[in-house]
Structures are given as C-alpha cells and as structure tokens.
Design a protein around this motif. Structure first.
Motif, mmCIF file in Angstrom:
data_model
loop_
_atom_site.group_PDB
_atom_site.id
_atom_site.type_symbol
_atom_site.label_atom_id
_atom_site.label_comp_id
_atom_site.label_asym_id
_atom_site.label_seq_id
_atom_site.Cartn_x
_atom_site.Cartn_y
_atom_site.Cartn_z
ATOM 1 N N ARG A 1 0.816 -1.209 0.000
ATOM 2 C CA ARG A 1 0.000 0.000 0.000
ATOM 3 C C ARG A 1 0.849 1.257 0.000
ATOM 4 N NH1 ARG A 1 -4.186 -0.130 4.729
ATOM 5 N NH2 ARG A 1 -4.618 1.892 3.812
ATOM 6 N N GLN A 2 2.137 1.135 0.289
ATOM 7 C CA GLN A 2 2.950 2.328 0.422
ATOM 8 C C GLN A 2 4.267 2.181 -0.325
ATOM 9 O OE1 GLN A 2 3.601 3.020 4.532
ATOM 10 N NE2 GLN A 2 1.501 3.573 4.975
ATOM 11 N N ALA A 3 4.766 3.279 -0.794
ATOM 12 C CA ALA A 3 6.122 3.329 -1.343
ATOM 13 C C ALA A 3 6.686 4.684 -0.996
ATOM 14 C CB ALA A 3 6.110 3.133 -2.854
ATOM 15 N N TRP A 4 7.795 4.703 -0.320
ATOM 16 C CA TRP A 4 8.407 5.967 0.082
ATOM 17 C C TRP A 4 9.498 6.331 -0.908
ATOM 18 C CZ3 TRP A 4 7.022 9.045 4.112
ATOM 19 C CH2 TRP A 4 6.174 8.496 5.070
ATOM 20 N N TYR A 5 9.582 7.600 -1.224
ATOM 21 C CA TYR A 5 10.688 8.105 -2.031
ATOM 22 C C TYR A 5 11.423 9.139 -1.191
ATOM 23 C CZ TYR A 5 8.858 5.796 -6.117
ATOM 24 O OH TYR A 5 8.441 4.851 -6.995
ATOM 25 N N LEU A 6 12.661 8.841 -0.865
ATOM 26 C CA LEU A 6 13.444 9.795 -0.097
ATOM 27 C C LEU A 6 13.872 10.939 -1.005
ATOM 28 C CD1 LEU A 6 15.660 7.395 1.986
ATOM 29 C CD2 LEU A 6 13.603 8.576 2.675
ATOM 30 N N PRO A 7 14.048 12.136 -0.427
ATOM 31 C CA PRO A 7 14.452 13.272 -1.253
ATOM 32 C C PRO A 7 15.786 13.018 -1.915
ATOM 33 C CG PRO A 7 14.641 13.785 1.076
ATOM 34 C CD PRO A 7 13.913 12.488 0.979
ATOM 35 N N ALA A 8 15.886 13.354 -3.181
ATOM 36 C CA ALA A 8 17.124 13.138 -3.931
ATOM 37 C C ALA A 8 17.569 14.456 -4.531
ATOM 38 C CB ALA A 8 16.913 12.099 -5.022
ATOM 39 N N LEU A 9 18.237 15.277 -3.758
ATOM 40 C CA LEU A 9 18.702 16.565 -4.250
ATOM 41 C C LEU A 9 19.814 16.349 -5.258
ATOM 42 C CD1 LEU A 9 18.793 18.647 -0.984
ATOM 43 C CD2 LEU A 9 17.298 18.995 -2.916
ATOM 44 N N ARG A 10 19.676 16.951 -6.409
ATOM 45 C CA ARG A 10 20.677 16.764 -7.446
ATOM 46 C C ARG A 10 21.191 18.122 -7.898
ATOM 47 N NH1 ARG A 10 18.639 11.543 -10.893
ATOM 48 N NH2 ARG A 10 18.250 10.237 -9.088
ATOM 49 N N PRO A 11 22.269 18.596 -7.303
ATOM 50 C CA PRO A 11 22.760 19.927 -7.660
ATOM 51 C C PRO A 11 23.448 19.931 -9.015
ATOM 52 C CG PRO A 11 24.154 18.929 -5.990
ATOM 53 C CD PRO A 11 23.029 17.968 -6.250
ATOM 54 N N ALA B 1 15.873 4.338 -0.499
ATOM 55 C CA ALA B 1 16.906 5.301 -0.097
ATOM 56 C C ALA B 1 17.713 5.705 -1.321
ATOM 57 C CB ALA B 1 17.815 4.680 0.956
ATOM 58 N N ASP B 2 17.541 6.941 -1.744
ATOM 59 C CA ASP B 2 18.207 7.441 -2.938
ATOM 60 C C ASP B 2 18.666 8.877 -2.681
ATOM 61 O OD1 ASP B 2 17.144 8.097 -6.390
ATOM 62 O OD2 ASP B 2 19.131 7.984 -5.489
ATOM 63 N N PRO B 3 19.961 9.098 -2.500
ATOM 64 C CA PRO B 3 21.070 8.154 -2.549
ATOM 65 C C PRO B 3 21.106 7.258 -1.314
ATOM 66 C CG PRO B 3 21.870 10.304 -1.887
ATOM 67 C CD PRO B 3 20.424 10.487 -2.241
ATOM 68 N N PRO B 4 21.899 6.192 -1.349
ATOM 69 C CA PRO B 4 21.924 5.230 -0.239
ATOM 70 C C PRO B 4 22.776 5.723 0.926
ATOM 71 C CG PRO B 4 23.398 4.501 -1.974
ATOM 72 C CD PRO B 4 22.719 5.737 -2.496
ATOM 73 N N VAL B 5 22.279 6.739 1.613
ATOM 74 C CA VAL B 5 23.000 7.385 2.708
ATOM 75 C C VAL B 5 22.116 7.393 3.949
ATOM 76 C CG1 VAL B 5 24.021 9.546 3.520
ATOM 77 C CG2 VAL B 5 24.324 8.852 1.137
ATOM 78 N N VAL B 6 22.684 7.010 5.095
ATOM 79 C CA VAL B 6 21.939 6.941 6.349
ATOM 80 C C VAL B 6 22.677 7.735 7.419
ATOM 81 C CG1 VAL B 6 21.041 5.406 8.154
ATOM 82 C CG2 VAL B 6 21.038 4.652 5.764
ATOM 83 N N LEU B 7 21.934 8.526 8.184
ATOM 84 C CA LEU B 7 22.488 9.189 9.358
ATOM 85 C C LEU B 7 22.537 8.177 10.491
ATOM 86 C CD1 LEU B 7 23.316 11.625 11.162
ATOM 87 C CD2 LEU B 7 20.863 12.037 11.504
ATOM 88 N N ALA B 8 23.724 7.941 11.037
ATOM 89 C CA ALA B 8 23.872 6.972 12.124
ATOM 90 C C ALA B 8 23.151 7.457 13.376
ATOM 91 C CB ALA B 8 25.353 6.759 12.431
ATOM 92 N N GLY C 1 24.205 5.537 -13.011
ATOM 93 C CA GLY C 1 23.806 4.161 -12.752
ATOM 94 C C GLY C 1 24.793 3.346 -11.947
ATOM 95 N N GLU C 2 25.878 3.964 -11.472
ATOM 96 C CA GLU C 2 26.896 3.188 -10.748
ATOM 97 C C GLU C 2 26.384 2.683 -9.408
ATOM 98 O OE1 GLU C 2 31.528 3.562 -9.118
ATOM 99 O OE2 GLU C 2 30.519 5.320 -9.982
ATOM 100 N N PHE C 3 25.653 3.523 -8.680
ATOM 101 C CA PHE C 3 25.155 3.140 -7.361
ATOM 102 C C PHE C 3 23.631 3.212 -7.366
ATOM 103 C CE2 PHE C 3 29.349 5.140 -6.486
ATOM 104 C CZ PHE C 3 30.013 3.983 -6.098
ATOM 105 N N ALA C 4 23.005 2.074 -7.217
ATOM 106 C CA ALA C 4 21.549 2.012 -7.266
ATOM 107 C C ALA C 4 20.943 2.450 -5.937
ATOM 108 C CB ALA C 4 21.105 0.586 -7.587
ATOM 109 N N PRO C 5 19.735 3.017 -5.970
ATOM 110 C CA PRO C 5 19.018 3.271 -4.721
ATOM 111 C C PRO C 5 18.814 1.953 -3.970
ATOM 112 C CG PRO C 5 17.939 4.353 -6.574
ATOM 113 C CD PRO C 5 18.968 3.438 -7.154
#
Length: 564
Positions: free
Chosen positions: A158-168, A204-211, A192-196
């Motif tokens: 029922r859900q799909a989340w899209y994380l913000p993907a700022l692309r400067p 998670a796009d980009p694949p970055v997590v705050l510890a 295409g080198e690093f997939a979400p």
C-alpha cells in the motif's frame, strides 16, 4: 494539437465576440477567451485542488517525501496543494520560493476496501504500482532538480516511500585544497553506478543513512540535516522497556516532526519480550515507518551487563531479540546495526549478518570496528567487504570514517557495499549530506561554507533545540555542537572557551557576532575527528559470560548507551 473541446470553445468564442468586437478583433479575442478557459478554468474544475495548507495523510495513497532545497535551511515557508487526477495523487509545493511538484500513483491490494477520503479508482482499473516525482528549483546559486525517477514496484503493497534526492547542477568545482590526498583520484558517481537501496517500502536514494547517536540525532538535528540533502535520518537510541512503560522523556525522544518522513527510529533492547512489546506499540500507534536495532554500543556500563555490542556474542539471544522485532513489525522494515565483534580475537559480525538475513531483517549495517576499539584508529573496511560476500540477499551498509563525501564512494567501490552510514563525520558539518547528494548525482561537491555560513547554521541549530526542549536545556545541549562547528578554524580556541559556558541564545548570538564571516573553511579541518575521543578499552562483560555463549537468557537490566 487542440482537443475537440478546445476547438468547440474557440468556435463558440468567435461567435460570441462577433457581437461585441469588429471581425478583425473577434478572432484574437476568441483565442484570448480560449486560452483563459484552458489555462485557468478547466484545470481548476477537474483538479479538485484543496485550499493551501499542509498535506494530510491519505492512508491508501502512496506516500512521498520531498526535501527542501539547500538554501531553505529547513525553515522555509511551505505551501502545498493536493489534487486527485486519474486515481493518482498530485501535490505541488512552494518551498522557499521554489516550485516543487510530484505525482504519485497508488498501489492497492486486490479486494481492499476504500478508506474515507481515498480517491475512487480510475476508469480502466487499477493504476500501476509505484510512482514518480519531478521537481525543478531555480535560485540564485543555480538549479536543483529532483527526478524524474523510475517507479518502485511493490506488489501487494500500500505504500512506497521516495526519499528526497537533491541533485545539484552547475556546482563550481571543489577547490582541490579541500580534497584530501587519499581522495585525490576519486571521481563522482558515474550514471547508474550506485543504485538506490530498497528497505521494504522505503527507497533510499542516494543510499546514505544518518547513524543513530545518543544525545545527538534528536528531532532538531535530523531536521537540520534534512535541510541539506537526501538521506535516511535515524533517531537517537530509544530503550524498549522505557518505551513500553511510557517514560515521559523516552516518549518525547521518540517523537518526530510532523513533516518528517520516513520516521526512522532506533530501538535498543536486551529482552525479546520488551522488544516485541515496544515494536507493537510503535507500529500499532503509527509512530514509525522504519525500525533500526542497536547491537553495537561499546559503552562499558552497557556491555558489563551483557547488552549492546555484547549481545551478538550470544547468537541465540540475538536471534530471539531480532525475531521478536520482525514478528511484531508487520510491514514496517526492521534493520540492525552492529560491530565487528568484541575484540580482534573474538569476531561475531559474519554470524550476526547471517542471523539477521535468516530472521527477515531488511538490511544490515556494520561499524567496522570492534567494541574494544571504541572509536579509535581506522575502520577496517575489509570487514565490510567480507560481510557483503557472506550476506547476499539483503543490502549491506558500511559505517566508519566517512569524513568527506568522496570517502563514501571510495568505501562502496572498495567493499561492494550497498550504502553508507554517516556518524561523526557530520558533527558540526551537517552540510556533508549536501556534498554526499552531489557526488552520488555525479557532481563535484561545492566548497565548504565560510565561517559566516557556519555561524548561521549554528544559530538555526541552537534555536531548533531550544524550541524543542526549552532554552535552558537546549542551549546547554548545544554547547558540544558549538565546539564541533568551530573546531579547526584559526583562532577559534578562545571562542570555544566562551561557547562551552553559554546559558542563553542571546549569549550565543553575542559570541558569534565576534567571528569573521569571511573566514574560509580551513582545509586542515576536513578530516578533524569530532565526537568520541580516541583510545581503546578492555571490554567489560558479566562474570561467566563466556561459559555458555548459546544461552538465550536476557540480561537483567537495560542501560541506555551511545548507539555504537
């Protein structure tokens, strides 16, 4: 090409205006009326836009979150409109003067009843799963764009989340003096080198997590980091038993900003019963969208009772705790974070990864140090590569020594891991998430901010803390952050001596007014370690801990730690 309705309206307008205008002007007037009708009346009639206001949660709509442009600082005026079009949800937002727009398509289970307020199915049947988003933000410093991105199909979800993907785009090239020798040959990500990374319904796009970091990654700090770029921002560690007992302080720490999404919380527990009950509470009361579990805390008061980083040394206990969380989480994804082991001759990370994989965890993260190392020395990225080879069905994140954005790419290329977890590298430098968003998008990060920009970030952070927990407590909590923000700047020692004694926002402002706003960020500060001090330890464990490592008996008490 005009639609049939448009042609009819133009003809009707021509006929109507012939009574009021000369023939030469009638045709032009007809086009004016037609353009007005098409541009204003028809969209308003069919879109069903609601009045300006914050978006409301639609339980049957795919959820999407969008990050503010870096210039907004997370405190910009946000206005939004929502409309239902063709069974999808369209939302437009104005954030800090930037026009943001995205569309979402719903993915519904067959036979599912429609909740109040849920739009009716469009003619032609069920809409496709997933969604897409698009946005363009023009500002004085260039253009920041989001998407478009391919939809994430989640059958039956029922859900799909899209994380913000700022692309400067059009960033000025990073001054080479700000690139450490170890990263001189590291290039931004290729297309295409690093997939979400998919964590259940979270992308998670980009694949970055705050510890998760105790006493640091509270709601104000997460809000500040979110304003700089994309990422999955996890709360500080929440103790399971205190949550079940509804301890007032714990419940406050477990809260999220109304606009924070996904809501990611780190849960710590040593007893499967309390972990299961805490998970039930979080999920049943719709408090979270993701649960991370802490098995990496090396603090002595925690390990001496058999908790934290000591738990993976007892695999049956670890297994029962993880199982309790996953079982009670339902569709909410569960991830775990852990260390390499107790000490160099007592490694546990490979077995921990396999247990997590078998129990249904959606992703794992390895801090590439042992409990004995604490935060000393260099992280052993080779262990991350070993874990990635051993655990193949779920994503593996690496944690340890991400001080610059290029470190993240270097880690992923060296180990094959799926993403990175950023801890101490963002302390006093929340703009690291902006830099990470840039390199994952194939762009060079901008130069670090001058001291004037650092000062404004400090003021924002301090005010967010004071609004969240009171000025008296918030400003004292900010003291440690103040030392991290100013560390490395020439002549900042005297300023830090004053900052560690502040008791009010007025004092903070007065001290910061003494700083030179044009002072450049010192290149030598790029890899200055902040947060936990160096030094190793002898890990304290309960008496007789090694006598039966297959024992699944929970330790007697839970102690809050630092997140590992």
């Amino acid at each position: 090409m005009c639609s049939r309705a448009s042609r009819v309206w133009i003809a009707f307008s021509s006929y109507l205006t012939s009574f009021f205008f000369p023939p030469a002007a009638g045709f032009a007037a007809a086009f004016f009326f037609a353009a007005f009708f098409l541009a204003a009346i028809i969209p308003s009639f069919f879109s069903g836009f609601a009045s300006d206001g914050p978006p409301v949660r639609d339980p049957c709509a795919t959820r999407t979150t969008l990050g503010a442009a870096p210039e907004t600082g997370g405190s910009a005026d946000v206005r939004s409109k929502r409309a239902i079009r063709g069974g999808g949800l369209l939302e437009e937002r104005s954030v800090g003067g930037c026009s943001l727009e995205w569309a979402i398509r719903r993915d519904r289970q067959a036979g599912e009843t429609r909740s109040p307020g849920d739009p009716a199915e469009p003619a032609g049947g069920r809409p496709p799963a997933g969604g897409f988003e698009r946005s363009t933000c023009r500002n004085p410093t260039g253009e920041v764009a989001l998407g478009p991105r391919a939809p994430l199909p989640i059958p039956g979800s029922r859900q799909a989340w899209y994380l913000p993907a700022l692309r400067p785009f059009r960033n000025p090239a990073l001054d080479p003096t700000y690139v450490s020798e170890i990263n001189r040959d590291v290039k931004p990500a290729a297309p295409g080198e690093f997939a979400p990374v998919s964590l259940g319904p979270i992308l998670a796009d980009p694949p970055v997590v705050l510890a998760p970091m105790a006493g640091i990654t509270n709601a104000p700090f997460r809000r500040l980091c979110r304003s700089f770029g994309a990422g999955l921002y996890v709360s500080e560690m929440i103790t399971a038993r205190a949550l079940v007992e509804r301890n007032a302080k714990t419940m406050h720490l477990a809260e999220f900003d109304p606009d924070e999404s996904p809501r990611s919380l780190q849960l710590y527990g040593v007893d499967p019963h309390y972990v299961g009950e805490a998970t039930k509470l979080l999920v049943g009361e719709d408090r979270v969208d993701h649960i991370d579990m802490n098995f990496g805390c090396p603090v002595r008061k925690v390990t001496r009772k058999g908790g934290g980083a000591a738990i993976p040394a007892k695999p049956r206990l670890l297994e029962s705790i993880v199982r309790a969380a996953v079982k009670n989480a339902g569709d909410i994804p569960v991830t775990i974070k852990f260390r390499m082991g107790i000490q160099d001759d007592w490694m546990t990370f490979l077995e921990t990864g396999r247990i997590a994989e078998a129990e249904g965890v959606k992703a794992i993260a390895l801090h590439a140090r042992t409990a004995a190392q604490l935060y000393d020395g260099e992280a052993d990225w080779n262990a991350i590569g070993e874990l990635k080879q051993a655990v193949t069905s779920i994503p593996v994140f690496g944690n340890g020594d991400i001080w610059e954005a290029y470190d993240a790419l270097r880690m992923m290329r060296a180990t094959g891991c799926d993403g990175v977890v950023v801890g101490r590298g963002c302390l006093g430098r929340p703009w690291l998430f902006r830099d990470l968003a840039a390199v994952f998008a194939g762009e060079a990060p901008p130069d670090p901010p001058k001291f004037g920009e650092v000062i404004e970030t400090m003021r924002t952070h301090a005010r967010l803390l004071c609004e969240w927990i009171s000025e008296r407590v918030g400003i004292r909590d900010f003291r440690k952050h103040a030392t991290w923000y100013t560390k490395g700047f020439p002549g900042s020692t005297k300023m830090r001596d004053k900052l560690i004694r502040i008791d009010s926002l007025a004092e903070l402002d007065a001290i910061l007014d003494e700083g030179d706003p044009e002072m450049e960020f010192p290149p030598s500060a790029m890899r200055v370690k902040r947060g936990k001090k160096g030094g190793t330890q002898k890990v304290q464990l309960p008496e007789g801990f090694r006598n039966d490592l297959q024992d699944a008996t929970p330790p007697e008490a839970e102690e809050p730690g630092d997140g590992g």
